[in-house]
Design a protein around this motif. Structure first.
Motif, short mmCIF file in Angstrom:
data_model
loop_
_atom_site.label_atom_id
_atom_site.label_comp_id
_atom_site.label_asym_id
_atom_site.label_seq_id
_atom_site.Cartn_x
_atom_site.Cartn_y
_atom_site.Cartn_z
N GLN A 33 0.83 -1.21 0.00
CA GLN A 33 0.00 0.00 0.00
C GLN A 33 0.86 1.26 0.00
OE1 GLN A 33 -2.45 -0.74 3.42
NE2 GLN A 33 -3.93 -1.97 2.27
N GLU A 34 1.94 1.24 0.75
CA GLU A 34 2.85 2.39 0.78
C GLU A 34 3.50 2.59 -0.59
OE1 GLU A 34 7.12 3.74 2.72
OE2 GLU A 34 6.43 1.68 2.92
N ALA A 35 3.91 1.49 -1.20
CA ALA A 35 4.55 1.58 -2.52
C ALA A 35 3.57 2.13 -3.55
CB ALA A 35 5.08 0.21 -2.94
N TRP A 36 2.32 1.67 -3.48
CA TRP A 36 1.32 2.18 -4.41
C TRP A 36 1.08 3.66 -4.16
CZ3 TRP A 36 -0.25 1.59 -8.94
CH2 TRP A 36 -1.38 2.26 -9.40
N SER A 37 1.10 4.07 -2.92
CA SER A 37 0.93 5.47 -2.58
C SER A 37 2.06 6.31 -3.18
CB SER A 37 0.89 5.63 -1.06
OG SER A 37 0.78 6.98 -0.71
N SER A 38 3.27 5.77 -3.16
CA SER A 38 4.41 6.49 -3.77
C SER A 38 4.19 6.68 -5.26
CB SER A 38 5.71 5.72 -3.54
OG SER A 38 6.05 5.73 -2.19
N ILE A 39 3.71 5.64 -5.93
CA ILE A 39 3.42 5.77 -7.36
C ILE A 39 2.35 6.83 -7.56
CG2 ILE A 39 2.38 4.61 -9.36
CD1 ILE A 39 3.78 2.06 -8.48
N ASP A 40 1.33 6.79 -6.74
CA ASP A 40 0.25 7.76 -6.84
C ASP A 40 0.75 9.19 -6.68
OD1 ASP A 40 -2.28 7.08 -7.60
OD2 ASP A 40 -3.11 7.04 -5.57
N VAL A 41 1.65 9.41 -5.74
CA VAL A 41 2.21 10.74 -5.52
C VAL A 41 2.97 11.21 -6.76
CG1 VAL A 41 3.97 12.02 -4.21
CG2 VAL A 41 2.30 10.60 -3.00
N MET A 42 3.79 10.32 -7.32
CA MET A 42 4.56 10.69 -8.52
C MET A 42 3.63 10.95 -9.71
SD MET A 42 7.65 10.88 -7.73
CE MET A 42 7.80 10.92 -5.97
N LEU A 43 2.60 10.12 -9.85
CA LEU A 43 1.66 10.33 -10.95
C LEU A 43 0.91 11.64 -10.77
CD1 LEU A 43 0.24 6.72 -11.46
CD2 LEU A 43 1.95 7.91 -12.85
N LYS A 44 0.58 12.00 -9.53
CA LYS A 44 -0.09 13.28 -9.29
C LYS A 44 0.82 14.44 -9.69
CE LYS A 44 -2.59 16.17 -6.08
NZ LYS A 44 -2.66 17.19 -7.07
N LYS A 45 2.10 14.35 -9.33
CA LYS A 45 3.05 15.40 -9.74
C LYS A 45 3.07 15.52 -11.25
CE LYS A 45 6.60 15.47 -6.14
NZ LYS A 45 8.02 15.19 -5.90
N ARG A 46 3.11 14.36 -11.90
CA ARG A 46 3.13 14.34 -13.36
C ARG A 46 1.85 14.96 -13.91
NH1 ARG A 46 2.41 8.88 -16.72
NH2 ARG A 46 3.43 9.43 -18.66
N HIS A 47 0.71 14.57 -13.34
CA HIS A 47 -0.57 15.08 -13.81
C HIS A 47 -0.68 16.59 -13.58
CE1 HIS A 47 -2.23 10.78 -13.03
NE2 HIS A 47 -1.54 10.83 -14.14
N ASP A 48 -0.10 17.09 -12.50
CA ASP A 48 -0.11 18.52 -12.22
C ASP A 48 0.79 19.29 -13.18
OD1 ASP A 48 -1.85 18.02 -10.15
OD2 ASP A 48 -0.36 18.26 -8.56
N LEU A 49 1.85 18.66 -13.64
CA LEU A 49 2.80 19.32 -14.53
C LEU A 49 2.28 19.39 -15.97
CD1 LEU A 49 5.68 20.48 -14.81
CD2 LEU A 49 6.46 18.16 -15.26
N ILE A 50 1.52 18.41 -16.37
CA ILE A 50 1.09 18.32 -17.77
C ILE A 50 0.28 19.53 -18.23
CG2 ILE A 50 -0.42 17.00 -19.33
CD1 ILE A 50 0.79 14.46 -18.00
N PRO A 51 -0.69 20.05 -17.45
CA PRO A 51 -1.41 21.24 -17.94
C PRO A 51 -0.48 22.43 -18.22
CG PRO A 51 -2.59 20.28 -16.09
CD PRO A 51 -1.27 19.56 -16.19
N ASN A 52 0.55 22.60 -17.42
CA ASN A 52 1.50 23.69 -17.68
C ASN A 52 2.25 23.46 -18.98
OD1 ASN A 52 0.86 24.93 -15.24
ND2 ASN A 52 2.39 23.76 -14.12
N LEU A 53 2.61 22.21 -19.23
CA LEU A 53 3.30 21.88 -20.47
C LEU A 53 2.38 22.11 -21.66
CD1 LEU A 53 5.99 20.71 -21.50
CD2 LEU A 53 4.96 18.45 -21.35
N VAL A 54 1.13 21.70 -21.54
CA VAL A 54 0.15 21.88 -22.62
C VAL A 54 -0.05 23.37 -22.90
CG1 VAL A 54 -2.29 21.63 -23.22
CG2 VAL A 54 -1.03 19.68 -22.30
#
Length: 184
Positions: A33-54
């Motif tokens: 569960q902790e490992a999945w949470s880490s992936i989720d955090v990184m994916l959220k960072k990525r998802h937050d960055l994408i609108p700026n890139l777009v």
């Protein structure tokens, strides 16, 4: 009397062994569960960055509307995914959309030279590397958990307390397994 003490000692040993296995199963479940949470955090960072890139690309590539819309749609689907399986599928779509976005960016030399674009691209590359590390950690903890859930005699305790195998986070397409690179 000695036989009774031996039987009691064996029962205590088996109980302690059972408790030990149960505690290890709980620990591994929490690590997964902790490992999945880490992936989720990184994916959220990525998802937050994408609108700026777009938005940065929009300023240069106004007629590439479909590509930008596809990236936005894929990002929204990825943000809304909530299980390992749905998140995996959504991330596949997002990776493909991002590859298309970077292909569009190749067509605009001014965009490639833009400091904002370069910074966002650098951040995205860093996040992609972090996501890959998080996936490896997650899959390693899943492997340990699944092994213990399946091994005898720990599988008896796992079944008694409804411990289940966890899904691996895998990408089926070999090209998607590598961190996307963009060359300027």
């Amino acid at each position: 009397m000695i036989i009774l003490l031996i039987v009691i000692a064996l029962v205590v040993i088996f109980l302690l062994y059972g408790v030990s296995i149960y505690n290890r199963l709980v620990k591994l479940r929490n690590l997964v569960q902790e490992a999945w949470s880490s992936i989720d955090v990184m994916l959220k960072k990525r998802h937050d960055l994408i609108p700026n890139l777009v938005e940065t690309v929009k300023g240069y590539a106004t007629h590439e509307r479909e590509t930008l819309e596809n990236v936005t749609k894929a990002r929204n689907l990825a943000v809304g995914a909530n299980s390992v399986e749905t998140k995996e599928a959504a991330e596949k779509n997002l990776n493909q959309a991002m590859m298309n976005l970077f292909a569009v960016a190749e067509q605009y030399p001014d965009l490639k030279a833009n400091a904002n674009f370069q910074q966002l691209q650098s951040e995205l590359t860093s996040i992609e590397n972090d996501i890959e590390k998080s996936r490896r950690y997650y899959n390693g903890t899943v492997r340990e958990n699944n092994t213990l859930v399946e091994y005898f005699p720990s599988n008896i305790i796992a079944n008694m307390y409804k411990f289940e195998k966890s899904p691996f986070f895998e990408l089926e397409n070999v090209a998607e397994r590598e961190v996307p690179t963009v060359k300027f």
